[in-house]
Write a protein that holds these residues in place. Structure first.
Motif, PDB file in Angstrom:
ATOM      1  N   ALA A   1       0.829  -1.208   0.000  1.00 25.54           N
ATOM      2  CA  ALA A   1       0.000   0.000   0.000  1.00 25.54           C
ATOM      3  C   ALA A   1       0.864   1.259   0.000  1.00 25.54           C
ATOM      4  O   ALA A   1       0.440   2.309  -0.478  1.00 25.54           O
ATOM      5  N   ALA A   2       2.077   1.152   0.526  1.00 28.98           N
ATOM      6  CA  ALA A   2       2.937   2.329   0.600  1.00 28.98           C
ATOM      7  C   ALA A   2       3.308   2.855  -0.777  1.00 28.98           C
ATOM      8  O   ALA A   2       3.606   4.037  -0.943  1.00 28.98           O
ATOM      9  N   ASN A   3       3.288   1.970  -1.798  1.00 23.79           N
ATOM     10  CA  ASN A   3       3.707   2.378  -3.136  1.00 23.79           C
ATOM     11  C   ASN A   3       2.528   2.693  -4.052  1.00 23.79           C
ATOM     12  O   ASN A   3       2.590   2.502  -5.255  1.00 23.79           O
ATOM     13  N   GLY A   4       1.425   3.073  -3.464  1.00 22.03           N
ATOM     14  CA  GLY A   4       0.296   3.461  -4.293  1.00 22.03           C
ATOM     15  C   GLY A   4      -0.722   2.356  -4.453  1.00 22.03           C
ATOM     16  O   GLY A   4      -0.466   1.184  -4.151  1.00 22.03           O
ATOM     17  N   ASP A   5      -1.903   2.776  -4.933  1.00 26.27           N
ATOM     18  CA  ASP A   5      -3.035   1.859  -4.983  1.00 26.27           C
ATOM     19  C   ASP A   5      -2.823   0.719  -5.972  1.00 26.27           C
ATOM     20  O   ASP A   5      -3.197  -0.412  -5.709  1.00 26.27           O
ATOM     21  N   ILE A   6      -2.227   1.032  -7.114  1.00 26.88           N
ATOM     22  CA  ILE A   6      -2.116  -0.001  -8.142  1.00 26.88           C
ATOM     23  C   ILE A   6      -1.185  -1.112  -7.681  1.00 26.88           C
ATOM     24  O   ILE A   6      -1.486  -2.298  -7.790  1.00 26.88           O
ATOM     25  N   ALA A   7      -0.061  -0.711  -7.110  1.00 31.29           N
ATOM     26  CA  ALA A   7       0.879  -1.707  -6.590  1.00 31.29           C
ATOM     27  C   ALA A   7       0.204  -2.548  -5.512  1.00 31.29           C
ATOM     28  O   ALA A   7       0.309  -3.788  -5.488  1.00 31.29           O
TER      29      ALA A   7
END
Lengths: 542, 432
Positions: free
Chosen positions: B289-295
């Motif tokens: 989750a720390a690297n954005g929604d898509i990740a």
């Protein structure tokens, strides 16, 4: 004393005999009363006392539990009425001390027995003499008294159910019909019914020449057609006093023992099916197919061969067949270990078969069982060794041991899996084990026969002429077919067509033990026991 | 999802639409799952038995075989025996099928703050086991209503079997609950993050052994061989479904394969790390989750693949067992479950307790340090052993840190099994 169901032999019931004695005794007593007493008390007393036995008898004849129970209760009412009249007679000084003593002893015995009888109606008949299985308080006899602690348990008993297992049922091996009387999962009575596959083969045999009847023998034990052909051929040859040439003898051993392997493979696979394990069946059929391929090369047929025939065989083995057969045995022998892993030594398999359906050697002999069923009970009898000269001559000089537990162990000619400690001699596991070991034995026999066949001189034995006249007389011969001793009987009046042809089925005798073996077992044990007998209905019904 | 839709629709409609989507997804999962499993069963049994299995329908591998079977079943006559209790006879397959599907409502497919789950129930283990237990009612009803003696035998056996396997099954499920400190399946799955060494099956020897007890009882609970006594084809013709034909019959099978799937899913979440792979690949790739929604989303999907893969493996093992072993007898089944599995499960439970008590904060048979997620639970253990004070349950605080905002709302509702069902149908939420 057997109690139970819609029986007609009410005379044998102890309650009935007591009631008879009571009725006759009151009659004799009242006979000496004065006119007044006879007209009032005497008539009533005798009518009541007679009514006890009469109602027991009538209930027995009714043929249904409900009716029987109702009439037995009426009998109990009559007994109480009798008591009333006796009390009146006593208070009016019509009875002397001796008579009172006599009457009391009868009534004191009759009343509780009648109660027990009423309770027992509808419960299975159990014969304490032949029944060795202990299935708890259900083994009740007429001696059960009212103050018997077991009686309380009867009051919460469940109703029995009559279930038809077969003729359409997955595990009755064709069209066998078993009528089960069950209480929950416990089976109290098993009655086999036959005849769904009857094809009048024996009658047909009276209208055909012996060689023409060969195809009909194929259809008896259709899983071991070759062995059926052999049995009939040998019987006719016995009558003809014909001996096939040496090469033909060895050819017959090859074919008969291959037939035995093929048949035991089905028996083994189907037994796995009966116990709910599907895969061994296909493993067995995979190998059986290869044997059938070999048979097909020999005679063109895969199930009903008509190959071995009177005089020898219809044709010699084709060129190169022996090598193929040897290659098969080579490939097949190590596979047997797989079967042992999947079934024989599988712990669930042992749990399901060891100690189930135990048949003592005496019982096996008394019922006339034969084959692996007999040897599974530890009886050392195999017609290939103990049979008649004309049959054992076929196996002359062959080295083989009869597969049977002797002196506490099976033959040690090969490495066989050990007998588990749960297994009891004569149980389903041993019957299965004997079959598995016989397969190994047959492999040895085929190998020996191949050696002898390839070195033997002379012909393989031409079939006899179809219209050949039979000598007058009769012949009976039993051979060791995979399922047991298959007997054929032939009476000739001198024409080419037998006057009488009969077959004695091994499966028939082997099946006859089901009632006794299955008494008191669970429903799941029925397929286990019937499957271990490895019956073929085609042979039983013929 | 309902909250998201409520921005555009009236609240009641939003809940209904969200509910319909979820139910549609679950039914598809079960139905497609059954489709695949029946095909798989035929392929696996075929290969086990030296056969090919289906090869033709649908081109290669016969992968459309089940669909063809289904079409055939659809065209068959829907027979009801003359003597049957017609209403019960017709209802029975649906009871089984509904129970089998309902269990999926509370099974998460991926964890984290926003788990992939129809209804985040904080008593998930309890709910799933309770609902799975309902399936037998269909079987007993079918046997009772069929007016056939064989069916009745099947139903009686099922009734006898259910009382024997439910006890050890519950005991086995208690161990992961104890170790994770929560009845919440999402929490239980999340504490096993990281390497496979954190999986609860490897936590200590007792959990390793109790997994096999669980698997045995789970096999019994879904009526698979060697415990398939209710249908025992060689004894009872076909047992409880002797009189069924066509689509009703196939509903029983959908239910059976659905339950196989759900008990395997449960096994993979309770013991086998759930959506966490054997290696922390998602962390290495930064799919968090720390690297954005898509990740995050890709990471979650990988988790779904993981958990379903483990469950399918469990189902395959069940199939392997079925095509290998003979069937037990009813008294032997009861003996296995009550006489062996129950004491074993109880002993292993005590063993796990003793292990956790003596070696708190360790995992992988005590060789490694527990991950942070398990640590907080362990602290509760060490607190309890050291001070034995009467403070608040450590699980409660743990629950709040790990589980998401909506799950606390549900927690407040104080769920029972029945209430959970009700909430599941009205208050559907999940995902993002």
């Amino acid at each position: 004393m057997v109690i139970g169901v819609a029986r007609t032999d009410f005379e044998k019931l102890e309650v009935y005999q007591l009631a008879e004695r009571l009725a006759d005794l009151t009659w004799r007593i009242a006979l000496h009363w004065d006119q007044m007493a006879k007209a009032t008390l005497g008539g009533q007393l005798i009518r009541a006392a007679d009514s006890v036995g009469a109602n027991i008898a009538e209930g027995c004849g009714r043929g249904s539990y409900g009716d029987n129970r109702r009439f037995a209760k009426i009998a109990r009412g009559s007994l109480y009425e009798t008591k009333h009249w006796l009390r009146r007679a006593y208070s009016r000084d019509l009875l002397d001390a001796g008579q009172i003593e006599q009457l009391r002893s009868i009534i004191d015995e009759l009343a509780p027995r009648l109660n027990a009888y009423i309770r027992s109606i509808g419960r299975a008949a159990c014969n304490p003499k032949t029944d060795t299985t202990d299935y708890g308080p259900r083994t009740t006899h007429m001696s059960t008294l009212v103050d018997d602690p077991r009686v309380i348990e009867f009051d919460v008993r469940t109703d029995e159910m009559l279930v038809n297992m077969g003729p359409q049922h997955p595990s009755t091996h064709g069209v066998l019909r078993l009528v089960l009387r069950t209480d929950g999962e416990v089976v109290s009575e098993v009655t086999p019914h036959l005849g769904y596959l009857h094809r009048c083969a024996e009658k047909i045999g009276e209208n055909l020449t012996p060689r023409q009847w060969i195809p009909y023998t194929d259809r008896m034990d259709y899983l071991a057609g070759m062995n059926m052909n052999l049995g009939w051929s040998l019987t006719v040859e016995k009558l003809l006093k014909y001996e096939p040439p040496e090469k033909g003898r060895h050819l017959r051993v090859i074919i008969a023992e291959m037939g035995r392997i093929a048949s035991h493979l089905v028996g083994m696979g189907a037994y796995g099916l009966d116990l709910g394990s599907f895969s061994p069946f296909l493993y067995a059929f995979r190998e059986r197919e290869k044997i059938l391929d070999l048979f097909e090369e020999v005679c063109g047929a895969r199930l009903t061969y008509s190959y071995l025939t009177v005089g020898g065989a219809t044709a010699d083995l084709p060129r190169g067949w022996l090598q193929k057969c040897e290659a098969f045995l080579e490939q097949f022998e190590p596979i047997i270990a797989e079967y042992h892993a999947l079934l024989t030594t599988n712990s669930i398999f042992i749990k399901r078969t060891a100690g189930i359906g135990v048949m003592s050697p005496e019982m096996a002999i008394n019922f006339g069982t034969s084959g692996p069923v007999l040897r599974g009970s530890g009886v050392d009898h195999d017609l290939r060794r103990d049979g008649e000269e004309i049959y054992t001559a076929m196996y002359d000089g062959y080295a083989f041991e009869v597969i049977v537990e002797k002196d506490g162990h099976y033959p040690k000619d090969h490495k066989y899996p050990a007998v588990p400690h749960e297994a009891v001699l004569g149980d389903c596991w041993h019957r299965f084990y004997v079959r598995m070991l016989e397969v190994v034995q047959s492999i040895d026999l085929v190998r020996q026969a191949i050696d002898r066949y390839s070195t033997a001189e002379g012909g393989y034995g031409e079939p006899r002429k179809l219209t050949e006249k039979l000598p007058k007389g009769e012949a009976y011969l039993e051979t060791e077919s995979p399922r047991g001793q298959m007997g054929f009987y032939l009476v000739s009046d001198g024409s080419s067509i037998p006057w009488r042809a009969r077959a004695r089925s091994s499966s028939f005798c082997n099946l006859s033990v089901t009632s006794d073996l299955c008494r008191g077992c669970l429903i799941a044990d029925i397929p286990a026991i019937v499957g271990s007998l490895d019956i073929v209905m085609g042979e039983i019904d013929r | 999802m309902a909250e998201f839709l409520a921005n555009y629709l009236p609240a009641w409609l939003a809940y209904m639409v969200a509910g319909a989507i979820h139910v549609g997804l679950i039914i598809n999962l079960v139905a497609v799952g059954a489709l695949v499993f029946i095909w798989l069963e035929r392929k696996i049994s075929g290969r086990i038995q030296d056969r090919l299995g289906p090869t033709r329908v649908g081109g290669k591998f016969g992968w459309l075989q089940t669909l063809a079977d289904g079409l055939k079943l659809l065209t068959k006559e829907d027979l009801v025996p003359g003597g049957a209790d017609k209403m019960l006879f017709r209802i029975a397959p649906y009871v089984s099928f509904c129970a089998s599907i309902a269990a999926f409502l509370a099974i998460p497919f991926a964890g984290g703050d926003y788990p992939f789950i129809v209804q985040h129930v904080n008593t998930g283990v309890f709910f799933v086991l309770a609902v799975l237990g309902l399936e037998v009612f269909g079987v007993i009803l079918a046997g009772y209503a069929s007016a056939s003696k064989w069916s009745l035998f099947g139903a009686m056996r099922e009734a006898a079997q259910v009382v024997s396997y439910e006890v050890p099954l519950g005991l086995c499920a208690v161990v992961p609950v104890m170790l994770a400190g929560s009845l919440d399946l999402v929490v239980i799955g999340d504490v096993q993050q990281g390497w496979f060494t954190n999986w609860l099956i490897f936590h200590d020897p007792a959990t390793f052994l109790i997994f096999w007890v669980y698997f045995t009882c789970a096999t019994a609970s879904v009526n698979r061989a060697p415990f398939d006594l209710a249908e025992a084809e060689s004894e009872l013709v076909a047992g409880f479904h002797t009189e069924y034909s066509g689509l009703r019959w196939s509903f029983f099978f959908m239910a059976e394969y659905g339950s196989m799937f759900s008990v395997s899913l449960l096994a993979s979440i309770l013991f086998l790390g759930g959506w966490n792979g054997p290696l922390p690949i998602t962390e290495w790739l930064g799919l968090t989750a720390a690297n954005g929604d898509i990740a995050w989303y890709i990471g979650q999907v990988l988790g779904v693949i993981n958990v379903i893969g483990k469950a399918v493996a469990g189902v395959c093992v069940m199939m392997w067992i079925r095509w290998t072993l003979p069937r037990l007898r009813i008294d032997q089944v009861m003996a296995t479950c009550l006489k062996y599995c129950t004491p074993l499960a109880a002993a292993f439970f005590l063993g796990a307790v003793a292990w956790q008590w003596s070696l708190p904060g360790r995992t992988f048979f005590g060789l490694l340090e527990s991950p942070a997620e398990l640590q907080s639970v362990s602290e509760g253990w060490s607190d309890a052993t050291a001070a034995a004070t009467d403070e608040d349950e450590p699980e409660a605080s743990e629950d709040q840190t790990v589980s998401s905002e909506p799950s606390r709302k549900v927690a407040a509702a104080k769920l029972t099994g029945a209430a959970a069902l009700q909430i599941a149908s009205t208050n559907l939420q999940g995902g993002k």
